[in-house]
Design a protein around this motif. Sequence first.
Motif, short mmCIF file in Angstrom:
data_model
loop_
_atom_site.label_atom_id
_atom_site.label_comp_id
_atom_site.label_asym_id
_atom_site.label_seq_id
_atom_site.Cartn_x
_atom_site.Cartn_y
_atom_site.Cartn_z
N GLN A 1 -14.08 21.70 -30.10
CA GLN A 1 -12.62 21.70 -30.08
C GLN A 1 -12.02 20.30 -30.17
O GLN A 1 -10.80 20.15 -30.23
CB GLN A 1 -12.10 22.43 -28.84
CG GLN A 1 -12.35 21.75 -27.52
CD GLN A 1 -11.15 20.97 -27.04
OE1 GLN A 1 -10.03 21.35 -27.30
NE2 GLN A 1 -11.41 19.88 -26.34
N CYS B 1 -6.94 31.49 -33.09
CA CYS B 1 -8.02 31.14 -32.16
C CYS B 1 -8.26 32.26 -31.15
O CYS B 1 -9.41 32.55 -30.78
CB CYS B 1 -7.69 29.84 -31.43
SG CYS B 1 -7.87 28.36 -32.45
N ALA C 1 -13.25 28.61 -29.33
CA ALA C 1 -12.00 29.26 -29.73
C ALA C 1 -10.99 29.24 -28.59
O ALA C 1 -9.79 29.03 -28.81
CB ALA C 1 -12.27 30.70 -30.16
#
Length: 211
Positions: free
Chosen positions: A57, A77, A112
């Motif tokens: 991320q 996401c 995510a």
Amino acid sequence: MGVRRDLALSLGDAAGYGLMAGAAEVYLPAFALAVGIRPVLAGLVATAPLLAGGLLQLAAPRAIARTPSLRRWTATCMVVQALAFVPLIVLALRGGHAESIVFASASLYWAAGMGASAGWTPWMSRVVPARVRGRFFGRRQGVVQGAMLVGLVGAGMSLEVATGTPHLRAVYAGMFAVAAVARLGGALSLARQGGRVVPRPQRRMRLRSIP
């Protein structure tokens, strides 16, 4: 009315997140043991995917800058995070290479989720008026905790009943399915927010700033 609608939808998103976390996230190491992963590796399910997700991320700020809006990025996401449960459901029902599936799915789940958080925070700063933020986010956190408690207790009781029976894996599959549906519901709630606002970051994050 638009602001009130957005705030109500945000509470729906909160309930979906809390239910997902309570019903599935905290039980991932236990599931790893149930599908035959060695205890040491099962313990790493709670830490190694979190690290992998955190590293992945780091690219989120630059990716966000390329998307049409924070809302679209965040909702996407959230959908990806929900889909991370699909391989776990298949593993629970049909079997497979447990180690690779569990670690890959858990890493995708955390990446995510963290990516969604990177977009959700600035998005909500535009949706929630400053004058009500303290009161609203306090209420929202209460919804998250309440839904998480429901998920924890419901999943725990189901596992308690199924432990030692042939139905244990099916219960895990059901838990992951509930979590996926809850997260998809949250994504839908967020996607319906703030149609009047289409924010987009104006600057990209420089790669040299990551260290």
